[in-house]
Design a protein around this motif. Structure first.
Motif, PDB file in Angstrom:
ATOM      1  N   TYR A   1     -26.263  -1.759   8.986  1.00  0.00           N
ATOM      2  CA  TYR A   1     -24.892  -1.353   9.019  1.00  0.00           C
ATOM      3  C   TYR A   1     -24.252  -1.423   7.642  1.00  0.00           C
ATOM      4  CZ  TYR A   1     -20.202  -0.527  10.991  1.00  0.00           C
ATOM      5  OH  TYR A   1     -18.930   0.178  11.108  1.00  0.00           O
TER       6      TYR A   1
ATOM      7  N   LYS B   1     -26.794   5.211  12.744  1.00  0.00           N
ATOM      8  CA  LYS B   1     -25.595   5.472  11.940  1.00  0.00           C
ATOM      9  C   LYS B   1     -25.434   6.971  11.340  1.00  0.00           C
ATOM     10  CE  LYS B   1     -24.816   3.581   7.929  1.00  0.00           C
ATOM     11  NZ  LYS B   1     -24.897   2.554   6.748  1.00  0.00           N
TER      12      LYS B   1
ATOM     13  N   VAL C   1     -22.006   9.351  16.005  1.00  0.00           N
ATOM     14  CA  VAL C   1     -21.481   8.110  15.560  1.00  0.00           C
ATOM     15  C   VAL C   1     -20.717   8.368  14.306  1.00  0.00           C
ATOM     16  CG1 VAL C   1     -22.064   5.967  14.239  1.00  0.00           C
ATOM     17  CG2 VAL C   1     -23.539   7.034  16.100  1.00  0.00           C
ATOM     18  N   ALA C   2     -20.792   9.289  13.421  1.00  0.00           N
ATOM     19  CA  ALA C   2     -20.070   9.657  12.517  1.00  0.00           C
ATOM     20  C   ALA C   2     -18.749  10.067  12.693  1.00  0.00           C
ATOM     21  CB  ALA C   2     -20.554  10.631  11.545  1.00  0.00           C
TER      22      ALA C   2
ATOM     23  N   ARG D   1     -16.567   7.306  14.057  1.00  0.00           N
ATOM     24  CA  ARG D   1     -16.010   6.516  13.000  1.00  0.00           C
ATOM     25  C   ARG D   1     -14.936   7.182  12.414  1.00  0.00           C
ATOM     26  NH1 ARG D   1     -19.998   4.141   8.884  1.00  0.00           N
ATOM     27  NH2 ARG D   1     -20.954   6.089   9.367  1.00  0.00           N
TER      28      ARG D   1
ATOM     29  N   SER E   1     -13.583   0.730  15.708  1.00  0.00           N
ATOM     30  CA  SER E   1     -13.667  -0.309  14.803  1.00  0.00           C
ATOM     31  C   SER E   1     -15.374  -0.422  14.724  1.00  0.00           C
ATOM     32  CB  SER E   1     -12.943  -1.453  15.514  1.00  0.00           C
ATOM     33  OG  SER E   1     -13.913  -1.787  16.494  1.00  0.00           O
ATOM     34  N   PRO E   2     -15.806  -1.283  13.539  1.00  0.00           N
ATOM     35  CA  PRO E   2     -17.156  -1.465  13.434  1.00  0.00           C
ATOM     36  C   PRO E   2     -17.667  -2.243  14.383  1.00  0.00           C
ATOM     37  CG  PRO E   2     -15.618  -2.115  11.263  1.00  0.00           C
ATOM     38  CD  PRO E   2     -14.839  -1.828  12.300  1.00  0.00           C
TER      39      PRO E   2
ATOM     40  N   LEU F   1     -18.097   0.234  17.124  1.00  0.00           N
ATOM     41  CA  LEU F   1     -19.349   1.323  16.659  1.00  0.00           C
ATOM     42  C   LEU F   1     -20.733   0.693  16.880  1.00  0.00           C
ATOM     43  CD1 LEU F   1     -18.475   2.962  13.545  1.00  0.00           C
ATOM     44  CD2 LEU F   1     -19.047   4.063  15.445  1.00  0.00           C
TER      45      LEU F   1
ATOM     46  N   HIS G   1     -22.207   2.303  20.364  1.00  0.00           N
ATOM     47  CA  HIS G   1     -22.816   3.433  20.015  1.00  0.00           C
ATOM     48  C   HIS G   1     -24.150   3.249  19.216  1.00  0.00           C
ATOM     49  CE1 HIS G   1     -19.137   6.175  20.774  1.00  0.00           C
ATOM     50  NE2 HIS G   1     -18.525   4.958  20.204  1.00  0.00           N
TER      51      HIS G   1
END
Lengths: 295, 343, 308
Positions: A117, A184, A189-190, A193, A198-199, A202, A206
């Motif tokens: 990550y 990622k 996922v992009a 984001r 939030s991380p 994500l 996801h």
């Protein structure tokens, strides 16, 4: 295929997990290994279902006595009931295997996710860490670790569990890392984001769901490998020791007297191989279900 | 060019006066666990020396499969050639033994693929991959084969051929790699060259160079060229005749100018209308409605009828329309070709 | 190529210090009484205590100790075991038979894996392929701690086809059974990797090109496909060297072969700390150097890396 219920299930839209489950349900290997695993777990947690004899009740007078109604597999060099000792050996095997695999999985999960990550420096440091662990041939590292960790007079269970957990997390970490990196880079996922997820969200909403399948496969295979490793360490006298019952110890003791009596060597070997086989088959079946093109 | 071709000339039944290449009623199907996909359903066409035939169609229409069937490089299984013949100079290639067939490949009929980077072996130098042809087919010595490989790279105008012979595919640019592919295909002086989307993976400027090179080499050698493409723009410049494929059938065949002037099949017409044209600037572009059929489930009758504006009852019923001779040297598989032609 | 080698070399040096430090720290760090730890559960005499303190510079800080340990290791001075024997000499007398055993195992495994892997990839889904798949599954499920004693009992004792044990100057024949047993630890993964890799490469576009070039199937497989498939295979060999070292520990112990493995096992049994640390450190170094060699071989096989 002509079964109407199957056809109905088949026609419903389903995700990767649904597809995989459908494949799994039809896999003979999956059912065989599941039944084996179930039997082994039963044996580990309720050994008395399989034998009523006391594994520690040994008498030299019965040394290498053959099979009888009371002791189906006969007696070993010490005059202990081979069946009883083998059945009770499952407990330690499974306990060490499960706990050490969970430990390795936890370490691998955290390290792999962090490396995948965050990337960059975190990835570099963690990847070098993996290199270092892999730079020590497994059994050599385990011999030093286990010898170091076990205190005088204990049964070695904690030491072996820690040793295996600390040395075998690398494959889990690698699989996790590459899955996270792959996930990622997916467009969705992009997009999530960019929409300000939030991380943590994500990661858990996801990325993880897509990375978890290969991780489970690695865990199943590792469980088999760790059970074998425990037996190997015990065989070399740096695993379970003292009063502890272990297939590895049984094999080590029986090997010297194999000519006089083969049963004490054969039965723990069979049980150990069957256990390892069950978990490897389970891992293989799950992998095939999730990734049919590998077949 | 004083190669000893004796070894490769002993095809039984070879007739120098017979047509160069003739494909008759070719059927190819893919037998998979999920059913039978009919990729080619009776494709027919012919090719003369020095002529360029364009096979045109959307992806999945069976044009690449047809090409690979002619070459004999389909993966069997799952692919099966269920019917038809592929005649080279009168010899039905499909009836040849594999060893004889192998001598036809590259010697008589050669092929160029779309993506040269993956079509070349990444771990061998281009020199090795070129020289291999001469060594395997002509039994040349290492040094001779290498000399010929350099000549070939020169012919396809790769600068500093002598130095580049020991480079690996990944060290070439896309256009240069496609030149290497062309050199490889032309190495043994084939009479037929099949180019499967040779320029699709390239930049537009490079595309023109490669097409120019192909046309030039074809003229020099009087080769028959089958150009497989989905790009009507490429076709107009270089092709003599066009075969339009849809759902595994040749639906229209005609000289290139006729087809552009007056298409004889609704599908060809729709394809032409979907090209942006300068003289129609400002008007909406027409797209073909619907999707090509799944190859496992091709509609009865004319496969195009669900998407066709001309379709009437006979189109929906088997048998499929025959190849009507709609004009000299022109055929179209449409019951209502007169309406389409606007007569 | 140069950048690749430099990067690999730097990585190896880092791994080398990391791995040796881990082994070292485990033996000496955070011990209430490192000397007692070295000697296991045996009582330690004052003179031995003094000798060990001097030998491992236990009166210095951890990094100082590591420094002395490394300089000694790299100059070939491994010190003495608890029982007073020269560890370098022990290693010297025991390595040839271990190398012979491991080499035999590696050749056996690689030969079988490549031949059977290619064959089963070509005949994918056939009887041979399924048989091979079942066979590898069985091998993966048989840990060496099961296979070695059982093979010794069946083939060495009951059937008497092979000698049950081997001596220092063992013949090829005497080492054959142990080598086969050792080979089983790596052959299954090697075979599966070969098969998967050949299957993938058979589908590659360049194979279609090779067929369009009119090449014979044999040439396509053994020249075009195999060369590409060897790339993952060679990478695996690097990992396998570590597996073979682990396996040799058990195999030599079971078959009584006086090699590095059984000496190490003996050191473990007698709780001889200096000997275990010395042997393990040397083996880690050997492993890392061999892996560097494998990396170079890898670059030789794959031009895409060579010209990176």
């Amino acid at each position: 295929m002509s079964d109407p219920t199957t056809a109905m299930v088949d026609s419903r839209p389903r995700g990767l997990a649904g597809d995989a489950w459908n494949d799994l349900r039809r896999s003979k290997i999956f059912w065989t290994s599941s039944v084996l695993v179930f039997l082994i777990l039963l044996m580990a947690f309720f050994p008395t279902l399989f034998t009523s004899a006391d594994p520690t009740d040994c008498a030299l007078s019965r040394q290498h006595d053959g099979p009888s109604g009371g002791a189906l597999f006969g007696y070993d060099f010490q005059g202990c009931d081979v069946l009883a000792r083998t059945v009770h050996g499952a407990g330690n095997s499974i306990q060490v295997g499960l706990v050490s695999t969970l430990l390795a999985g936890l370490i691998g999960l955290c390290f792999g996710m962090a490396a995948g990550y965050f990337g960059g420096a975190v990835d570099a440091v963690l990847s070098r860490g993996i290199d270092i662990v892999l730079g020590i041939p497994f059994l050599l590292g385990a011999v030093v670790f286990s010898g170091r960790l076990s205190g005088a007079g204990d049964d070695g269970v904690t030491a072996v569990t820690l040793t295996l957990g600390l040395l075998t997390w690398t494959s889990a970490a690698r699989v996790m890392r590459s899955s996270v990196v792959a996930a990622k880079n997916q467009d969705y996922v992009a997009a999530a984001r960019m929409l300000g997820a939030s991380p943590a969200r994500l990661m858990f909403r996801h990325i993880l769901p897509n990375a978890i399948a290969p991780f489970i496969v690695v865990m199943a295979l590792l469980l088999g490998a760790n059970i074998a490793a425990e037996a190997t360490l015990s065989y070399l006298r740096v695993g379970l020791k003292g009063e502890a019952i272990s297939w590895g110890l049984q094999i080590a003791d029986a090997q010297k007297h194999a000519r006089a009596a083969a049963a004490p060597l054969v039965w723990p070997s069979v049980f150990l191989a069957a256990t390892v086989l069950a978990f490897i088959m389970l891992g293989d079946a799950i992998r095939d279900a999730f990734d049919p093109k590998l077949r | 060019m004083t190669d000893i071709k004796a070894q490769s000339d002993v095809l039984p039944g070879l007739d120098p006066r017979a047509p160069l290449l003739q494909v008759n009623d070719l059927h190819v199907e893919f037998r998979t666990r999920d059913g039978v996909a009919k990729a080619v359903n009776g494709a027919s066409f012919w090719l003369n020396p020095g002529e360029t035939l364009a096979i045109l169609g959307e992806s999945g229409c069976g044009k690449s499969v047809t090409a690979q069937a002619i070459m004999g490089i389909l993966d069997t299984p799952p692919a099966h050639i269920s019917r038809g013949e592929v005649r080279y100079r009168g010899v039905d290639l499909l009836k040849l033994r594999e060893t004889e067939r192998r001598r036809v490949r590259a010697n008589k009929i050669a092929m160029i693929f779309q993506d040269a980077l993956s079509a070349l072996n990444p771990v061998y130098t281009v020199g090795f991959q070129l020289a291999e042809l001469f060594r395997a087919h002509r039994g040349m010595s290492r040094a001779d084969a290498r000399r010929r490989a350099i000549e070939l790279l020169d012919q396809v105008r790769i600068p500093a051929a002598k130095a580049r012979i020991s480079d690996y595919p990944h060290q070439f640019s896309g256009g240069m790699r496609q030149r290497v592919m062309i050199a490889m295909a032309l190495a043994l002086d084939p009479e037929v060259l099949i180019a499967d989307e040779p320029t699709t993976a390239l930049d537009v400027t490079v595309q023109a160079q490669i097409m120019g090179l192909l046309a030039e080499l074809q003229q020099q050698r009087n080769m028959g060229l089958i150009l497989i493409t989905h790009d009507m723009g490429v076709v107009a410049d270089v092709a003599d005749r066009i075969s339009v494929m849809y759902a595994g059938r040749v639906v229209e065949e005609a000289p290139v100018y006729d087809i552009y002037a007056r298409p004889g099949h609704p599908y060809t017409r729709a394809l032409l209308e979907s090209i942006p044209r300068l003289d129609l600037k400002g008007q909406p572009l027409t797209a073909i409605r619907g999707l090509p059929p799944a190859l496992t489930d091709i509609p009865a009758g004319c496969a195009f009828h669900p998407r066709c504006g001309y379709a009437k009852e006979p189109c929906r019923q088997d048998p499929a329309p025959p190849a009507y001779a709609i004009a000299p040297r022109r055929t179209a598989r449409c019951h209502f070709f007169r309406e389409v032609l606007g007569e | 190529m140069f950048r690749y080698i430099v990067r690999r070399l730097l990585q190896m040096i880092l791994t080398f210090f990391g791995a040796t430090f881990v082994v070292f720290a485990l033996m000496f760090a955070n011990q209430d009484d490192p000397i007692q730890a070295l000697a296991g559960e045996k009582p330690v005499s004052d003179s031995l205590r003094e000798a060990l303190t001097e030998r491992y510079h236990l009166d210095e800080g951890l990094l100082g100790q590591y420094w002395y340990y490394m300089t000694n290791l790299l100059t070939g001075d491994l010190g003495e075991s608890i029982s007073g024997r020269d560890i370098s000499a022990l290693l010297e007398s025991s390595w040839p038979v271990t190398v012979q055993l491991s080499f035999m195992a590696l050749v056996l495994a690689a030969g079988l894996a490549l031949a059977a892997g290619v064959w089963s990839a070509i005949r994918r889904g056939g009887i041979f392929d399924n048989g091979v798949l079942a066979f590898t599954l069985l091998l993966l499920a048989l840990p060496i701690v099961v296979l070695a004693p059982v093979a010794q009992w069946i083939f060495g004792m009951e059937l008497g086809w092979f000698p049950a044990t081997a001596s220092r100057n063992a013949s090829f024949y005497a080492l054959l059974l142990p080598a086969i047993v050792l080979a089983t630890t790596v052959v299954a993964t090697q075979l599966r990797v070969t098969r998967t890799s050949v299957v993938e490469n058979l589908r590659a576009d360049y194979v279609r090109t090779a067929r369009a070039k009119g090449l014979a199937p044999r040439r396509i497989i053994w020249v075009h496909v195999l060369r590409n498939s060897l790339i993952p295979f060679i990478t695996l060999i690097g990992v396998d060297l570590g597996v073979l070292m682990s396996g040799a520990l058990v195999t030599e112990e079971v078959f009584n072969i006086p090699g590095v493995g059984s000496k190490l096992a003996q050191g473990i049994r007698t709780e001889d700390g200096p000997m275990v640390v010395g042997f393990v450190s040397v083996l880690v170094i050997v492993f890392l150097v061999m892996n560097l060699v494998v990396d170079l071989l890898y670059a030789a096989l794959d031009p895409r890396i060579r010209y990176e």
